[in-house]
Design an enzyme around this catalytic site. Structure first.
Site, PDB file in Angstrom:
ATOM      1  N   ASP A 123       0.829  -1.201   0.000  1.00  0.00           N
ATOM      2  CA  ASP A 123       0.000   0.000   0.000  1.00  0.00           C
ATOM      3  C   ASP A 123       0.868   1.258   0.000  1.00  0.00           C
ATOM      4  OD1 ASP A 123      -2.377   1.787   0.689  1.00  0.00           O
ATOM      5  OD2 ASP A 123      -3.284  -0.194   0.806  1.00  0.00           O
ATOM      6  N   HIS A 157      -3.770   6.069   3.372  1.00  0.00           N
ATOM      7  CA  HIS A 157      -4.516   4.901   2.928  1.00  0.00           C
ATOM      8  C   HIS A 157      -3.950   3.626   3.534  1.00  0.00           C
ATOM      9  CE1 HIS A 157      -5.918   1.819  -0.005  1.00  0.00           C
ATOM     10  NE2 HIS A 157      -6.965   2.628  -0.160  1.00  0.00           N
ATOM     11  N   ASN A 256     -14.283   0.407  -6.985  1.00  0.00           N
ATOM     12  CA  ASN A 256     -15.323   1.343  -6.541  1.00  0.00           C
ATOM     13  C   ASN A 256     -16.076   1.949  -7.717  1.00  0.00           C
ATOM     14  OD1 ASN A 256     -14.333   0.916  -3.902  1.00  0.00           O
ATOM     15  ND2 ASN A 256     -12.841   2.557  -4.156  1.00  0.00           N
ATOM     16  N   SER A 321     -11.373  -0.863  -0.780  1.00  0.00           N
ATOM     17  CA  SER A 321     -10.051  -0.896  -0.143  1.00  0.00           C
ATOM     18  C   SER A 321     -10.176  -1.232   1.332  1.00  0.00           C
ATOM     19  CB  SER A 321      -9.362   0.468  -0.282  1.00  0.00           C
ATOM     20  OG  SER A 321      -8.861   0.660  -1.574  1.00  0.00           O
TER      21      SER A 321
END
Length: 481
Positions: A123, A157, A256, A321
């Site tokens: 990530d 994130h 998404n 996520s």
């Protein structure tokens, strides 16, 4: 009549001061001054000083409500507020209850922690000093040559995703799905964008572990990939396939993009070797933004999920996520319970099958392109992982070696001890395993406990043998008489 009225007035006069006194009990306040805190002024208004703050020009103390009103009108006061008590955030949030993670923690004696279980979060990095994460973060390499480490996280994130996987169960903040798992935070998305070259390198780092050697105990058992793209990325797919072949389970966010055309799942989630996670809301419905398609494996919380953020803080975020790390945490729990039992870890294909078979079906009934097999169930998945063993101890004692022919038939084996059995739930007493035995020869060569399999032909031959033996015995008996 008049004496009674006088008596009533006297009683009221006696009671009234008590009522006023009760109403005028000192209350805790914070008085903030426009310039600097003035203890003398605070005391002039009847205040009792508890402490004087240094970082704000304020005084914490006790004061009667009527005096507080007067103090607040003083031109030297900026504001006065009640010293209210805020409720601490509940550590276990709705998302963990929705997938029944707390129930899974007690199964098999593990909270997702075992020396052989490492989770690689690919990530944007991580706040490796976050008080709710630091104890679980074991390694923070970077796959990007321009950044030396995955710590700190300049985007946020990665820290949020890591918290969903493994925030500590420590009495404050939030808790992760696997709150004692070992985490490798690998930087593959510096600043929030993820070059394919960094992703490939990140997968390699996860497979190698800190010792830099593929195939050793410090290699990651599961990878979380909360990123995706709509294109064709053969290098990333080949790298994930390589990880799959080496036993690494990959979990990815479905995307998404909503569901406008029936198949919007992004890569790498759409690869058959990957567990693709859709997102649910707190109402157990699929979030409108969640991508859909036949490659969706299951769904997990992904709407307004509270987790860790850089700077030791917390906040909510939405997206698949957030759903993916729920799946990653459950995989860690599944593999940990195997490691605790000292049996081989599940293969990636077995993990995916169990997650699908144990999911809670969401409308419409059966598999669908929005929720896949249904809502992720940590408790059921860990239970099934614990039960999916291949060794059965049989209680009958037989000769060292028996060869029999079988015709497809159902064999029921009952074990009187507490044991984990393939394709059966764990029980505390007798366990029964039903298996279909294929045609062909079955050889039992163990010197311990055995079980004979009979088909109808064998039973017929045995019956003939008994008749012949009876005839021979009868002949000898008749001759002897």
């Amino acid at each position: 009549m008049r004496p009674f009225i006088l008596l009533l007035i006297l009683l009221i006069a006696l009671i009234t001061p008590s009522i006023v006194k009760a109403q005028e009990q000192a209350i805790p306040i914070i008085a903030v001054f426009k310039d600097k805190p003035d203890v003398n002024l605070f005391q002039q208004y009847g205040g009792q000083v508890i402490r004087v703050f240094k970082i704000i020009p304020g005084i914490h103390g006790l004061m009667k409500p009527s005096d507080v009103i007067n103090l607040s009108k003083d031109p030297r006061i900026k504001y006065v507020e009640l010293d209210e008590k805020l409720n601490v955030l509940e550590e276990i949030q709705w998302n963990l209850y929705q997938i029944h993670a707390p129930e899974a923690w007690s199964i098999g004696g593990t909270y997702g922690h075992h020396p052989k279980i490492q989770v690689a979060v690919l990530d944007t990095g991580v706040d490796c000093t976050h008080p709710d994460l630091a104890a679980n973060i074991a390694w923070t390499p970077s796959a990007d040559p321009g950044f030396p480490s995955a710590c700190p996280d300049t985007n946020g994130h990665g820290t949020h995703v890591t918290g969903i996987v493994a925030a500590l169960l420590n009495g404050f903040g939030v808790a992760g799905v696997a709150p004692q798992v070992t985490v490798y935070d690998i930087l593959v998305c510096p600043g929030g964008s993820c070059p394919i070259s960094d992703i490939v390198q990140g997968i390699q780092l996860a497979m190698e572990g800190p010792d830099g050697i593929i195939g050793t105990d410090d290699d990651a058992e599961v990878m979380n990939m909360s990123f995706g793209g709509p294109g064709n990325y053969p290098a990333m797919q080949d790298a994930i396939q390589n990880a799959y072949d080496h036993g690494v389970v990959s979990v990815a966010a479905a995307g998404n993009s909503g569901c406008p055309d029936g198949d919007t799942v992004l890569e790498p989630a759409r690869y058959p070797t990957v567990i693709a996670m859709a997102a649910t809301t707190s109402a157990k419905t699929i979030a409108d933004f969640s991508s859909c398609g036949p490659s969706v494996t299951a769904a997990a919380p992904g709407s307004a999920v509270l987790s860790t953020l850089p700077g030791g803080t917390y906040g909510t975020a939405s997206g698949t996520s957030m759903a993916a790390p729920h799946g990653t945490g459950v995989v860690a729990l599944m593999q940990a319970v195997r490691a605790i039992a000292n049996v081989p870890l599940l293969k990636p294909s077995e993990v995916k099958t169990i997650i699908c078979n144990t999911a809670e079906d969401l409308p419409p009934a059966g598999f669908d392109i929005r929720s896949g097999c249904g809502l992720l169930r940590a408790d059921r998945a860990v239970q099934a992982a614990m039960a999916a063993l291949t060794t059965v101890k049989i209680t009958q004692t037989l000769p060292p070696k028996i060869v029999v022919n079988t015709v497809n038939q159902s064999l029921i084996v009952t074990n009187t001890q507490t044991i984990m059995v393939q394709e059966q739930a764990f029980q505390n007493n007798t366990i029964t395993l039903t298996k279909i035995i294929p045609s062909g020869k079955i050889i039992f060569s163990s010197t311990e406990e055995k079980l004979v399999l009979f088909d109808w032909a064998s039973m017929f031959l045995a019956f003939i043998a008994v008749l012949l033996l009876g005839s021979v015995v009868g002949t000898f008996v008749s001759r002897g008489s």
